[in-house]
Design a protein around this motif. Structure first.
Motif, PDB file in Angstrom:
ATOM      1  N   ALA A 266       0.817  -1.219   0.000  1.00  0.00           N
ATOM      2  CA  ALA A 266       0.000   0.000   0.000  1.00  0.00           C
ATOM      3  C   ALA A 266       0.851   1.270   0.000  1.00  0.00           C
ATOM      4  O   ALA A 266       0.323   2.373  -0.143  1.00  0.00           O
ATOM      5  CB  ALA A 266      -0.902  -0.001   1.229  1.00  0.00           C
ATOM      6  N   ALA A 267       2.163   1.114   0.123  1.00  0.00           N
ATOM      7  CA  ALA A 267       3.045   2.298   0.227  1.00  0.00           C
ATOM      8  C   ALA A 267       3.281   2.924  -1.149  1.00  0.00           C
ATOM      9  O   ALA A 267       3.169   2.242  -2.173  1.00  0.00           O
ATOM     10  CB  ALA A 267       4.371   1.885   0.838  1.00  0.00           C
ATOM     11  N   PRO A 268       3.604   4.198  -1.165  1.00  0.00           N
ATOM     12  CA  PRO A 268       3.969   4.847  -2.439  1.00  0.00           C
ATOM     13  C   PRO A 268       5.268   4.234  -2.966  1.00  0.00           C
ATOM     14  O   PRO A 268       5.995   3.587  -2.197  1.00  0.00           O
ATOM     15  CB  PRO A 268       4.194   6.316  -2.051  1.00  0.00           C
ATOM     16  N   PRO A 269       5.563   4.444  -4.256  1.00  0.00           N
ATOM     17  CA  PRO A 269       6.793   3.846  -4.799  1.00  0.00           C
ATOM     18  C   PRO A 269       8.040   4.361  -4.082  1.00  0.00           C
ATOM     19  O   PRO A 269       8.067   5.498  -3.607  1.00  0.00           O
ATOM     20  CB  PRO A 269       6.783   4.291  -6.264  1.00  0.00           C
ATOM     21  N   ALA A 270       9.044   3.507  -4.028  1.00  0.00           N
ATOM     22  CA  ALA A 270      10.298   3.892  -3.352  1.00  0.00           C
ATOM     23  C   ALA A 270      10.973   5.052  -4.069  1.00  0.00           C
ATOM     24  O   ALA A 270      11.649   5.864  -3.449  1.00  0.00           O
ATOM     25  CB  ALA A 270      11.235   2.700  -3.282  1.00  0.00           C
ATOM     26  N   GLU A 271      10.787   5.107  -5.391  1.00  0.00           N
ATOM     27  CA  GLU A 271      11.356   6.225  -6.170  1.00  0.00           C
ATOM     28  C   GLU A 271      10.217   6.982  -6.830  1.00  0.00           C
ATOM     29  O   GLU A 271       9.418   6.388  -7.546  1.00  0.00           O
ATOM     30  CB  GLU A 271      12.330   5.698  -7.229  1.00  0.00           C
ATOM     31  N   ASP A 272      10.150   8.258  -6.568  1.00  0.00           N
ATOM     32  CA  ASP A 272       9.095   9.076  -7.175  1.00  0.00           C
ATOM     33  C   ASP A 272       9.694  10.448  -7.522  1.00  0.00           C
ATOM     34  O   ASP A 272       9.582  11.402  -6.741  1.00  0.00           O
ATOM     35  CB  ASP A 272       7.915   9.215  -6.204  1.00  0.00           C
TER      36      ASP A 272
END
Lengths: 118, 180
Positions: free
Chosen positions: A24-30
């Motif tokens: 459910a977390a946002p991407p590690a790289e954004d």
């Protein structure tokens, strides 16, 4: 969560829960998010700018209008020293304009800009 | 060689180095946003608060003493931002209450976000402090000690909240599975 765990509680559900949070977390790289933050660092806080600028302009207008009256009341032949020279040379309007200019410079100095935000 | 958090922080403090700070943002954005997304349950609001968190962190970075991890320091700012936002937005609590009241049998989870929705629903059944402690430990990977520092709660209380919260979540998912 890597420490303080009771090994007895570190069960299969713990791993399952960790996986659920990871999914459910946002991407590690954004890069888009990072760019948004960088853009905001470059821009002064607009609300603060408007509030301080508005307050400064209002204060300057009030003070300046009173100053013009005050300077206009002083007869040039009764003034002494630097003020007398300035009155004789520039006149009350020019002196008030100069004071306004100094006030504006003062507010420009305290408003957020390159110096305080970058 | 990748610079450590400490080296990047030193570069920011020394020269207001925005590239160094962007590296810190890139490194920690996922953890900060994950915490805020689970606490807010609104991706747009969470991202706004996350941006605000990083702006505040940049402006106050000299206040970071290095006593705890930088991630924990960021999470503390994020948690404060969340609390301030929640005070302003009482509507969030109302939404939470509505979601809590919905029976899970009638829930039609969207195909692409079912697990996330389930997780948020399950988290909504926890008490406020339980939810915050579980989210800090699982969404951002903070230790119990870091979570205690972020929330200001005693370490033992944080451990209790996490264990109790985890037990409640486990029971919730078991009930859901049994009902399916």
């Amino acid at each position: 969560m890597t420490d303080d765990l009771d090994p007895m509680n570190d069960d299969a559900f713990d791993a399952e829960l960790t996986a659920m949070f990871a999914d459910a977390a946002p991407p590690a790289e954004d890069p888009v998010f990072v760019e948004h933050v960088a853009k905001r660092l470059n821009n002064p806080d607009r609300m603060r700018f408007l509030a301080l600028g508005g307050a400064g302009a209002t204060g300057s207008a009030v003070a300046g209008s009173q100053l013009e009256n005050l300077v206009g009341l002083i007869p040039a032949d009764q003034a002494h020293g630097v003020l007398a020279q300035a009155l004789g040379f520039f006149g009350p309007e020019a002196i008030v304009t100069a004071v306004f200019g100094l006030m504006a410079l003062g507010f420009a100095w305290v408003l957020p800009g390159v110096r305080s935000y970058i | 060689m990748t610079p450590s958090d400490g080296e990047l922080i030193a570069m920011v403090i020394a020269g207001r180095d925005q590239r160094a700070f962007s590296s810190l943002v890139a490194r920690h954005q996922s953890a900060v946003r994950a915490v805020l997304m689970r606490l807010c349950r609104n991706a747009a609001l969470a991202d706004d608060l996350a941006q605000e968190t990083f702006i505040k962190a940049y402006n106050k970075i000299s206040a970071y003493t290095g006593a705890g991890s930088f991630k924990a320091w960021l999470c503390r700012i994020a948690y404060t931002e969340f609390l301030m936002s929640a005070r302003k937005r009482k509507a969030i609590d109302k939404t939470m209450e509505k979601l809590k009241a919905q029976p899970m049998e009638t829930h039609q989870a969207p195909a692409d976000g079912g697990a996330r929705v389930d997780l948020d629903r399950a988290l909504a059944t926890l008490g406020e402090e339980e939810r915050v402690c579980v989210v800090l430990c699982y969404a951002s990977g903070l230790s119990h000690s870091d979570a205690a520092e972020v929330t200001g709660l005693p370490l033992g209380t944080v451990k209790s909240h996490v264990n109790r919260g985890k037990a409640k979540l486990k029971a919730w998912f078991e009930r859901k599975e049994a009902a399916a």
